[in-house]
Design an enzyme around this catalytic site. Structure first.
Site, PDB file in Angstrom:
ATOM      1  N   ASN A  80       7.764 -10.003  -1.574  1.00  0.00           N
ATOM      2  CA  ASN A  80       7.415 -11.436  -1.624  1.00  0.00           C
ATOM      3  C   ASN A  80       5.946 -11.647  -1.971  1.00  0.00           C
ATOM      4  OD1 ASN A  80       6.019 -10.840   0.720  1.00  0.00           O
ATOM      5  ND2 ASN A  80       7.261 -12.144   2.066  1.00  0.00           N
ATOM      6  N   LYS A  95       9.537  -2.626  15.330  1.00  0.00           N
ATOM      7  CA  LYS A  95       9.988  -1.357  14.752  1.00  0.00           C
ATOM      8  C   LYS A  95      11.035  -0.700  15.654  1.00  0.00           C
ATOM      9  CE  LYS A  95       7.492  -1.175  10.969  1.00  0.00           C
ATOM     10  NZ  LYS A  95       8.137  -1.208   9.644  1.00  0.00           N
ATOM     11  N   TYR A 107       0.827  -1.222   0.000  1.00  0.00           N
ATOM     12  CA  TYR A 107       0.000   0.000   0.000  1.00  0.00           C
ATOM     13  C   TYR A 107       0.857   1.266   0.000  1.00  0.00           C
ATOM     14  CZ  TYR A 107      -3.299   3.421   2.069  1.00  0.00           C
ATOM     15  OH  TYR A 107      -4.067   4.525   2.346  1.00  0.00           O
ATOM     16  N   SER A 116       7.466   3.578  12.763  1.00  0.00           N
ATOM     17  CA  SER A 116       6.073   3.739  13.139  1.00  0.00           C
ATOM     18  C   SER A 116       5.961   4.571  14.406  1.00  0.00           C
ATOM     19  CB  SER A 116       5.451   2.354  13.372  1.00  0.00           C
ATOM     20  OG  SER A 116       4.228   2.450  14.063  1.00  0.00           O
ATOM     21  N   TYR A 124       4.273  -5.813  17.311  1.00  0.00           N
ATOM     22  CA  TYR A 124       4.555  -5.106  16.055  1.00  0.00           C
ATOM     23  C   TYR A 124       5.387  -3.855  16.330  1.00  0.00           C
ATOM     24  CZ  TYR A 124       3.913  -1.640  12.421  1.00  0.00           C
ATOM     25  OH  TYR A 124       4.149  -0.666  11.494  1.00  0.00           O
TER      26      TYR A 124
END
Length: 357
Positions: free
Chosen positions: A35, A156, A14, A127, A152
């Site tokens: 990938n 980062k 995206y 992020s 997550y």
């Protein structure tokens, strides 16, 4: 510098595809390595149409050193923009090892191979989650990092720490760490946008599927936060503004800045209910919602102080929340099945009017 290639990992995704388009339109030569686990080659085909220039594609995985060595052997790179990551906050709590393997081990492999081929210019897409529960809002780059509330976000933060240690050990490295907030919207042409696999993890793609009748209602995770209407407040930024931020960061690398972090956000917070209302305005449709329990790891409010990026990168976001919603709805209207179905014919006319992003 622009005679050599820029490698964009995760460039078929995206944010990656929008950034690749912006890079091509600015004159950079691009190789995308992806990938295709949560992305689509059709996005790059459409990027080539919009830009009128080719994208060199290499199917590969950053967790494979062999794949990385092959692509670095094939092209002369001067810089890397690193998007490739899995990125669902909720899912990361369920399968943390997958997140650490892909996001941390993959980044470690990438930097090792970059070192091996003496490519030491990197833009890393980090992020805002690295800030954890911010002590002061809007949050700036001097704020405390962590404690991070989900795996997550920790991936980062760990990669950022690796980058900082690498830069200290070798002053030839130049890195821009881009901490972006909540990307939304789609390219104004309606030709590229977000195409999540399965049930979306982010609010606006979820709202879109409710509007399409694929899901019964929007789930609002908690309405008892210390915010004006009790729902979580976030800083939403148009994906095309994020793309221009990455181009600005790449230009900054040409000046050899060392290792520096920048927030990419608007500085304006919108609550979940305000987003639902904005989408109702853009679509002229009523959006049903249901309040459910809070999600573990979510924070009440997180907005950006992006003044450092404004000053040092010469970058500012220019698109409003109304434009974010309108562009997202245009993309959905023209691509009701995302990249899995045909682009509606009217998109060609729209694209002709919007050659730039």
């Amino acid at each position: 510098m622009r005679q050599k290639y820029v490698l964009v990992t995760g460039g078929a995704g995206y944010i990656g595809s929008h950034t690749v388009l912006e890079l091509l339109q600015t004159g950079y030569k691009i190789v995308v390595m992806d990938n295709l686990s949560n992305s689509n080659l059709e996005a790059l085909r459409r990027v080539e149409i919009l830009a009128g220039r080719p994208v060199h594609f290499f199917k590969g995985d950053i967790t494979s050193t062999a794949d990385l060595e092959r692509v670095f052997s094939q092209y002369a790179f001067w810089a890397v923009i690193h998007f490739a990551a899995i990125k669902a906050v909720g899912e990361s709590a369920q399968i943390p090892l997958d997140y650490y393997h892909n996001n941390v081990t993959g980044s470690l492999n990438l930097m090792r191979v970059m070192n091996q081929f003496k490519v030491k210019n990197l833009v890393f897409s980090s992020s805002a989650t690295v800030y954890g529960e911010p002590e002061i809002v809007p949050v700036n780059e001097t704020a405390r990092l962590g404690p991070v509330t989900n795996p997550y976000g920790r991936t980062k933060l760990f990669v950022e720490e690796m980058v900082r240690d690498l830069c200290k050990s070798d002053p030839e490295w130049n890195v821009c760490l881009l901490r972006f907030f909540n990307p939304v919207g789609a390219h104004v042409s309606g030709m590229i946008g977000e195409h999540p696999q399965g049930i979306p993890n982010n609010l606006l793609p979820y709202v879109i599927q409710v509007l399409q009748g694929r899901l019964p209602h929007v789930c609002i995770y908690g309405d008892d936060y210390d915010t004006p209407d009790g729902t979580g407040v976030r800083d939403y930024i148009h994906v095309s503004d994020l793309a221009t931020g990455h181009v600005a960061a790449l230009r900054k690398l040409e000046k050899r800045p060392g290792c520096v972090a920048y927030n990419l956000g608007t500085g304006t917070g919108y609550s979940v209910k305000q987003i639902v209302n904005a989408m109702e305005k853009a679509t002229k449709k009523k959006i049903p919602y249901k309040v459910v329990d809070r999600r573990p790891g979510d924070v009440a409010t997180c907005t950006a102080d992006a003044s450092l990026a404004n000053r040092e990168l010469g970058w500012s976001p220019i698109r409003s929340m109304d434009e974010m919603c309108q562009d997202m709805w245009r993309w959905t209207h023209l691509n009701p099945q995302g990249y899995d179905g045909p682009l509606k014919a009217t998109a060609a006319a729209v694209a002709g009017d919007h050659k730039s992003s």
